[in-house]
Enzyme design. Structure first.
Site, PDB file in Angstrom:
ATOM      1  N   HIS A 285      43.741  48.100  29.683  1.00  0.00           N
ATOM      2  CA  HIS A 285      44.618  47.743  30.799  1.00  0.00           C
ATOM      3  C   HIS A 285      43.771  47.523  32.050  1.00  0.00           C
ATOM      4  O   HIS A 285      42.850  48.290  32.332  1.00  0.00           O
ATOM      5  CB  HIS A 285      45.626  48.872  31.049  1.00  0.00           C
ATOM      6  CG  HIS A 285      46.403  48.734  32.328  1.00  0.00           C
ATOM      7  ND1 HIS A 285      46.161  49.516  33.439  1.00  0.00           N
ATOM      8  CD2 HIS A 285      47.412  47.897  32.673  1.00  0.00           C
ATOM      9  CE1 HIS A 285      47.001  49.173  34.404  1.00  0.00           C
ATOM     10  NE2 HIS A 285      47.763  48.198  33.974  1.00  0.00           N
ATOM     11  N   HIS A 332      43.407  43.115  41.370  1.00  0.00           N
ATOM     12  CA  HIS A 332      44.676  43.831  41.237  1.00  0.00           C
ATOM     13  C   HIS A 332      45.525  43.505  42.451  1.00  0.00           C
ATOM     14  O   HIS A 332      45.248  43.970  43.554  1.00  0.00           O
ATOM     15  CB  HIS A 332      44.425  45.340  41.140  1.00  0.00           C
ATOM     16  CG  HIS A 332      45.585  46.095  40.605  1.00  0.00           C
ATOM     17  ND1 HIS A 332      45.709  47.461  40.736  1.00  0.00           N
ATOM     18  CD2 HIS A 332      46.681  45.687  39.917  1.00  0.00           C
ATOM     19  CE1 HIS A 332      46.832  47.855  40.150  1.00  0.00           C
ATOM     20  NE2 HIS A 332      47.438  46.794  39.658  1.00  0.00           N
TER      21      HIS A 332
END
Length: 702
Positions: A285, A332
């Protein structure tokens, strides 16, 4: 492998690089290049037609995937480094290298002691204290018992420290009274040894599983035991007589025959010809992050390290790059994490994809690039850099039709698959363009700015927020706050992060099929902001997939999950749904049997037997911690994605599981998780189809 740093003018201790600490080897253009101009001049690196790259080798080592050291070498001849790179990596990545027996690691300690000599060619006693630092007095006592010097300034002649003396030293350093007790209960009475018959009795009665079929797994015979005595008994007289001493018993129990792991299971042994959804797949992830989810550093090196660790599914969070280059980036979104170029990540993946495992790699795209031109650039990078490794068309035997199973890992050997939103195009398609060439409606959202921080907080803290709203530069705000990089972020940014990532746990999204979604304009209205305020984070805000990227997607097509009944009716094995750990746990709690396995006649069952599912951490895990993956493996979920940069207990469990089957990244699920006629409830403990239960008892002694 040893690296000598000694020179003619002065003495320096020899340095060692343990083969188990090596994570990668790189040759040629992938090796580290000197940055110092002085070194570059020495090797004539800036001259045309320089062949320096053909002489380079970089060995990467480290205790984890983030804390790395790069050891650089240059050979006299060309392509020597290539052979070293291949052979050293083959040794380092062999499953038995890191899972060798205890005696193997003790033997390595002896080699290290006997190679780290002082200028007089002797073993410094201080090295014993450094190697066994727990109890200095015990080390001194063990040395004395072997009639060796024990002062910290003393030294030992290597000839006085052969293997037999080393083993005697270890026996005195670490006495094993519990093994002595076992030995006494099986050896000849009043005799300080076991005969072949006694050792055979110990192996058959104490170690062997009595439920084993005697024809398939026959008990050991006394004549077979002689080979073990030959291997482990330190006294030659006992070997000749077929006797095992207490010391020999200790070394037998430290040997490969008594490994905690079944070493043959560490090697590739699973059937790799089953459909892809019949395997657990090692998954990562937010692969690019090296630390936390809010302000961690991003690095393309993480893609290399994760793939080298056997991971077969990595994640790329893609955002639009800024002018003038307009290079897509990976970061992100809505956080202060740094960004890397998309191209840099693709190059890293191409280099390392199949070094550890030859089986398919899945690239899980979270695509926020709302520019058709930049999406086309991403697709072109994938095609040109991956080349023949990229699977762009479905295999003839496995068309994308309902009811057709997925191809196997063997069918997809050496291939890279793209998981990205997919749209069907009958002709040229794309959003309307503004004169500047960008899609309409892609401006930043209306983000509230706190009165206390002022608008200047955005400007000062804008440097790491380049990813926000597709890489646009700031929000057009003026002024500067009296803040410095590295200090705590202003409240306005923290509030935004919480609004985006935290939300209310358990908040459910409106779910629709990808092909039924309307094209997103790129701007966020009130409804979209509400969707953001969930534990999904930005995963629910992916943009339109344009033609170039859509054309790369085949066997891993993401779609929003609606229900088990709907999935069963459509019966499409190539469709995958992703769930946060909370959503997955909710489904597992309410519909556990439907999630994993119901008999074939029941229409809504056997979801994970038919298609794949991916689980990922909830957005509030800002410290990059992990959830326990076992419950989702129990439900047959194939891709249980974890944060590889955090070596917590869940990640250790993941690494331990995927250590098996040759670190291939694929583990064949049990038969009851694959067969349509079998039922399994992951919360049931009373019975499992086709499995005979057993109980393991462990006695812990102080």
């Amino acid at each position: 492998m040893s690296l000598s740093t000694s020179c003619l003018c002065s003495y320096q201790e020899m340095e060692f690089l343990d083969i188990t600490s090596i994570r990668d080897t790189r040759f040629g253009k992938f090796a580290k290049m000197p940055k110092s101009q002085k070194l570059r001049d020495v090797f004539n690196m800036d001259f045309p037609d320089n062949n320096f790259l053909l002489k380079t080798l970089t060995v990467v080592s480290g205790p984890d995937m983030v804390d790395l050291t790069f050891h650089n070498f240059v050979s006299y001849k060309e392509n020597v480094g290539k052979d070293w790179a291949e052979d050293v990596l083959a040794l380092a990545k062999h499953p038995l290298t890191a899972n060798a027996s205890r005696s193997t690691f003790l033997d390595k300690s002896l080699v290290k002691l006997k190679m780290q000599l002082n200028p007089e060619g002797k073993i410094p006693v201080k090295n014993f204290f450094q190697m066994f630092p727990a109890d200095r007095k015990r080390v001194e006592a063990a040395l004395s018992a072997c009639h060796l010097p024990k002062g910290k300034n003393d030294a030992i002649n290597p000839e006085d420290f052969p293997e037999s003396v080393y083993k005697s030293f270890l026996m005195n350093l670490c006495p094993r009274p519990e093994i002595d007790e076992i030995f006494t209960s099986y050896h000849a009475k009043a005799k300080p040894y076991m005969t072949k018959e006694h050792l055979a009795k110990f192996i058959n009665q104490k170690q062997r599983d009595s439920r084993l079929n005697s024809l398939l797994f026959p008990p050991v015979r006394p004549d077979q035991v002689q080979g073990l005595i030959d291997k482990y008994e330190p006294r030659g007289v006992n070997v000749q007589r077929g006797q095992l001493s207490p010391e020999g018993m200790v070394w037998f129990l430290c040997g490969a025959e008594n490994s905690v792991l079944a070493q043959d299971k560490l090697l590739l042994h699973h059937d790799m010809t089953q459909p892809l959804n019949h395997y657990f797949i090692n998954s990562s992830h937010n692969t690019y992050l090296t630390a936390g989810q809010f302000s961690g550093l991003s690095s393309a090196e993480m893609y290399r390290q994760v793939l080298l660790a056997g991971c077969r599914c990595v994640e790329l969070d893609c955002w639009k790059g800024k002018p003038p280059d307009e290079e897509p980036i990976i970061t992100h979104g809505f956080t202060m994490t740094t960004d890397i170029y998309f191209k840099e990540a693709i190059e890293a993946i191409a280099e390392s994809a199949f070094k550890t495992s030859p089986y398919p790699v899945i690239l899980s795209f979270e695509n926020h690039v709302d520019s058709p031109r930049q999406q086309a650039k991403m697709a072109e990078y994938c095609r040109t850099i991956f080349g023949d490794m990229l699977l762009t068309e479905p295999l003839d035997k496995f068309p994308l039709k309902p009811g057709i199973p997925l191809p196997s890992p063997e069918d997809l050997r050496g291939k890279i698959l793209i998981k990205n939103k997919k749209k069907q195009f009958s002709g040229p398609a794309g959003p309307s363009q503004e004169p500047g060439g960008e899609a309409e409606g892609s401006g930043p959202p209306n983000v509230p700015v706190g009165e206390d921080t002022g608008e200047s907080a955005w400007e000062e803290w804008g440097w790491p927020w380049r990813s926000i709203w597709n890489g646009r530069e700031g929000l057009g705000l003026e002024g500067r706050a009296s803040l410095v990089r590295g200090s705590p972020p202003p409240p306005v940014l923290m509030e935004l992060y919480v609004a985006v990532w935290a939300g209310e746990e358990g908040a459910e999204l409106e779910e629709e099929e990808v092909e039924e979604e309307e094209e997103e304009s790129g701007s966020l209205d009130e409804e979209e902001m509400k969707k953001m305020q969930s534990d999904e984070g930005t995963a629910g805000l992916e943009v339109t997939a344009y033609k170039e990227m859509s054309s790369l997607v085949n066997y891993v097509q993401p779609t929003k999950f609606t229900s088990f009944e709907s999935s069963a009716q459509k019966n499409r094995s190539y469709v995958i749904s992703s769930f946060t750990e909370l959503k997955a746990y909710d489904l597992l709690s309410k519909s556990s049997v439907q999630f994993v396995a119901l008999p074939a006649p029941i229409p809504c069952g056997s979801y994970n037997k038919r298609q794949m599912s991916r689980i990922y951490p909830k957005g509030t895990r800002m410290d990059s911690s992990n959830y326990m993956p076992q419950m989702f493996w129990n439900a047959g979920c194939q891709m249980v994605a974890l944060n590889f940069q955090t070596m917590d207990l869940p990640m250790q469990q993941n690494m331990a599981l995927f250590e098996f089957n040759g670190q291939s990244g694929y583990l064949l699920k049990h038969e009851f998780m694959r067969r349509l006629d079998k039922q399994f409830n992951p919360f049931s403990v009373d019975r499992i189809d086709v499995v005979v239960a057993t109980t393991l008892s462990i006695t812990a002694r102080p």
